[in-house]
Design a protein around this motif. Structure first.
Motif: not given
Length: 90
Positions: A20, A22, A67, A60, A63-64, A26
């Motif tokens: 996750g 990143g 999504n 980070e 957010e991943n 991605d």
């Protein structure tokens, strides 16, 4: 290479562990490209799957995670936040 998939035919549920953070690329693109099982045997795509988004201890990753969840949960694939470093969600 195909011999490495022989035992996968007995698998009832696939758990896709995704980085996750990143840092390795991605996570959504990595999930899109993980079709080796389907190339081996098409009906494996019909088995239940869940996604474990790892490294949730890294900022980070949140957010991943959101999504990934927004993309895959509408498809019926449950998405779980985990962190091996903090032993969260395991």
């Amino acid at each position: 290479v195909m011999n490495s998939f022989v035992n996968v035919e007995r698998t009832k549920v696939f758990i896709h562990v995704v980085d996750g953070s990143g840092l390795e690329g991605d996570p959504i693109e990595i999930m899109k490209n993980s079709d080796e099982l389907v190339k081996y045997k098409e009906d494996l795509a019909n088995r239940p799957s869940v996604i474990a988004v790892n490294k949730m201890d890294i900022p980070e990753a949140q957010e991943n995670f959101e999504n990934i969840k927004a993309k895959y949960e509408p498809m019926g694939i449950k998405v779980f936040p985990i962190s091996a470093a903090t032993n969260t969600g395991l």
